[in-house]
Design an enzyme around this catalytic site. Structure first.
Site, PDB file in Angstrom:
ATOM      1  N   ILE A   1       1.173  -0.752  25.032  1.00 22.53           N
ATOM      2  CA  ILE A   1       1.086  -0.184  23.700  1.00 22.53           C
ATOM      3  C   ILE A   1       0.067   0.932  24.031  1.00 22.53           C
ATOM      4  O   ILE A   1       0.131   2.129  23.591  1.00 22.53           O
ATOM      5  CB  ILE A   1       0.591  -1.124  22.540  1.00 22.53           C
ATOM      6  CG1 ILE A   1       1.698  -2.202  22.148  1.00 22.53           C
ATOM      7  CG2 ILE A   1       0.410  -0.189  21.339  1.00 22.53           C
ATOM      8  CD1 ILE A   1       1.514  -3.044  21.338  1.00 22.53           C
TER       9      ILE A   1
ATOM     10  N   ARG B   1      -4.315  -6.927  15.118  1.00 20.51           N
ATOM     11  CA  ARG B   1      -4.326  -7.964  14.217  1.00 20.51           C
ATOM     12  C   ARG B   1      -5.719  -7.617  13.408  1.00 20.51           C
ATOM     13  O   ARG B   1      -6.557  -7.154  13.855  1.00 20.51           O
ATOM     14  CB  ARG B   1      -4.229  -9.172  15.021  1.00 20.51           C
ATOM     15  CG  ARG B   1      -3.082  -9.672  15.810  1.00 20.51           C
ATOM     16  CD  ARG B   1      -2.161  -9.980  14.759  1.00 20.51           C
ATOM     17  NE  ARG B   1      -1.057 -10.668  15.412  1.00 20.51           N
ATOM     18  CZ  ARG B   1       0.124  -9.990  15.690  1.00 20.51           C
ATOM     19  NH1 ARG B   1      -0.019  -8.562  15.721  1.00 20.51           N
ATOM     20  NH2 ARG B   1       1.348 -10.547  16.329  1.00 20.51           N
TER      21      ARG B   1
ATOM     22  N   GLU C   1      -2.174 -11.377   5.740  1.00 18.52           N
ATOM     23  CA  GLU C   1      -0.938 -10.682   5.222  1.00 18.52           C
ATOM     24  C   GLU C   1      -0.250 -11.731   4.714  1.00 18.52           C
ATOM     25  O   GLU C   1      -0.131 -12.892   5.112  1.00 18.52           O
ATOM     26  CB  GLU C   1      -0.331 -10.232   6.589  1.00 18.52           C
ATOM     27  CG  GLU C   1      -0.938  -9.032   7.334  1.00 18.52           C
ATOM     28  CD  GLU C   1      -0.229  -8.302   8.412  1.00 18.52           C
ATOM     29  OE1 GLU C   1       0.766  -8.841   8.970  1.00 18.52           O
ATOM     30  OE2 GLU C   1      -0.924  -7.646   9.203  1.00 18.52           O
TER      31      GLU C   1
ATOM     32  N   HIS D   1       2.153  -3.550   8.119  1.00 21.30           N
ATOM     33  CA  HIS D   1       2.365  -4.103   9.199  1.00 21.30           C
ATOM     34  C   HIS D   1       3.927  -3.422   9.834  1.00 21.30           C
ATOM     35  O   HIS D   1       4.702  -4.140  10.042  1.00 21.30           O
ATOM     36  CB  HIS D   1       2.383  -5.472   9.370  1.00 21.30           C
ATOM     37  CG  HIS D   1       2.249  -6.133  10.637  1.00 21.30           C
ATOM     38  ND1 HIS D   1       1.645  -7.177  11.043  1.00 21.30           N
ATOM     39  CD2 HIS D   1       2.759  -5.600  11.862  1.00 21.30           C
ATOM     40  CE1 HIS D   1       1.588  -7.701  12.159  1.00 21.30           C
ATOM     41  NE2 HIS D   1       2.232  -6.708  13.023  1.00 21.30           N
TER      42      HIS D   1
END
Length: 342
Positions: free
Chosen positions: A167, A252, A281, A299
């Site tokens: 990523i 996260r 979440e 998210h």
């Protein structure tokens, strides 16, 4: 009893339906339908419905609670693989699985593009204060509450990437298109072969996190959540960042100390931030919601057709190869070397 090896689907396969159909000719596919945790544990006993399951497709556990040690200890003795739907696997008790000889796989690579695009969006929004401007436009308050004095172009800004995995590298490619200067920090430098497609000298390694924080105009976090990274980015790290810089988190929520983040925004250490992830979440801290210097997304990193199809396909491939050879495709770092092919 089926002569085929059994796989339990926990959650749903929404997009990789053709791949699942093909796998169904080789494996006996079961679907988690236990109404509660107790009944699931009963079904995992040797004579139960799931008593001979050898692999689990993990995309949530509807009705049966979390993937903790109690859950792992109740899984059937036949279980060899937990194939997790996602790059981050923090919902799973890794130590408990390892102790029982259960392999865990994840989906690195499949999430890179979707998550990196979200990170870039948050960077641009944080620098340009686009969220606040968009809100005012929807309210019919054209340009009210906006000012060029608090907006910045991304060109020539220094982007500090914490965690230069798939990523992070995908984000770096995108940011180079905006003429941003890329620095990164890992425990060790990235293998040069992984940076071969980047222009020469366009990406610089920082030996320490402090070195990166002192230089970066924007810090983007790409680290897994575990015992070592829980709230690792807090007051000390914010105080070492350049005054008026930005933080972006698509990793996260738990890796950032939210109170310290709010403090850094209030005292001007940070000019803005962009968050796609949160510790609890789907709940979002009301103080974050009330802060007009924060771009918040629910998210959305992998909420694309391509990402979800890719993730599901990788999960199924991990199950197929793992049951055929004894070793999954994507072994998580904590289990490297623990398992081998048969």
């Amino acid at each position: 009893m089926s002569a085929l090896k059994q796989v339990l689907i926990c959650g749903k396969v929404h997009f990789a339906t053709e791949e699942l159909a093909a796998l169904s000719s080789k494996l006996d596919i079961l679907t988690l339908d236990s109404p509660d945790r107790k009944s699931f544990f009963e079904a995992c006993k040797p004579d139960g419905k799931y008593g001979q399951v050898q692999a689990i497709y993990h995309n949530g556990l509807p009705n049966v609670g979390g993937f903790d040690k109690e859950f792992v200890d109740a899984l059937p003795a036949s279980l060899k693989i937990v194939a997790h739907h996602g790059a981050g696997y923090d919902p799973i008790d890794v130590a408990a699985c390892s102790a029982r000889g259960i392999q865990i796989s994840n989906t690195p690579g499949a999430v890179d593009h979707g998550t990196a695009t979200v990170a870039l969006f948050l960077i641009i929004s944080a620098l340009r204060q686009f969220w606040n401007a968009q809100l005012r436009a929807h309210e019919g308050k054209f340009k009210q509450g906006t000012s060029p004095a608090v907006q910045n172009d991304p060109e020539n800004k220094v982007l500090g990437i914490v965690g230069m995995g798939g990523i992070g590298r995908a984000l770096a490619k995108r940011a180079l298109g905006f003429d941003m200067k890329i620095i990164y920090h890992n425990r060790n430098p990235v293998d040069p072969s992984l940076l071969a497609e980047f222009p020469a000298n366009s990406v610089t390694y920082c030996k320490t996190l402090d070195e990166l924080l002192e230089q970066a105009d924007v810090v983007s976090l790409h680290v897994p959540l575990n015992d070592k990274t829980n709230k690792f980015f807090g007051r000390a790290q914010f105080n070492k960042m350049k005054k008026g810089s930005c933080l972006v988190n698509t990793a996260r929520g738990g890796v950032v100390d939210e109170d310290a983040l709010l403090e850094a925004l209030e005292n001007g250490q940070l000019s803005s931030a962009g968050l796609d992830v949160f510790p609890n979440e789907p709940e979002i801290n009301p103080k974050l919601l009330a802060n007009d210097r924060l771009t918040l997304l629910p998210h959305m990193g992998t909420e694309t057709l391509e990402s979800r199809l890719g993730m599901e396909s990788v999960v199924l491939k991990n199950i197929e190869q793992g049951l055929e050879t004894g070793l999954v495709v994507n072994t998580i770092p904590e289990q490297k070397g623990q398992f081998s092919k048969h």
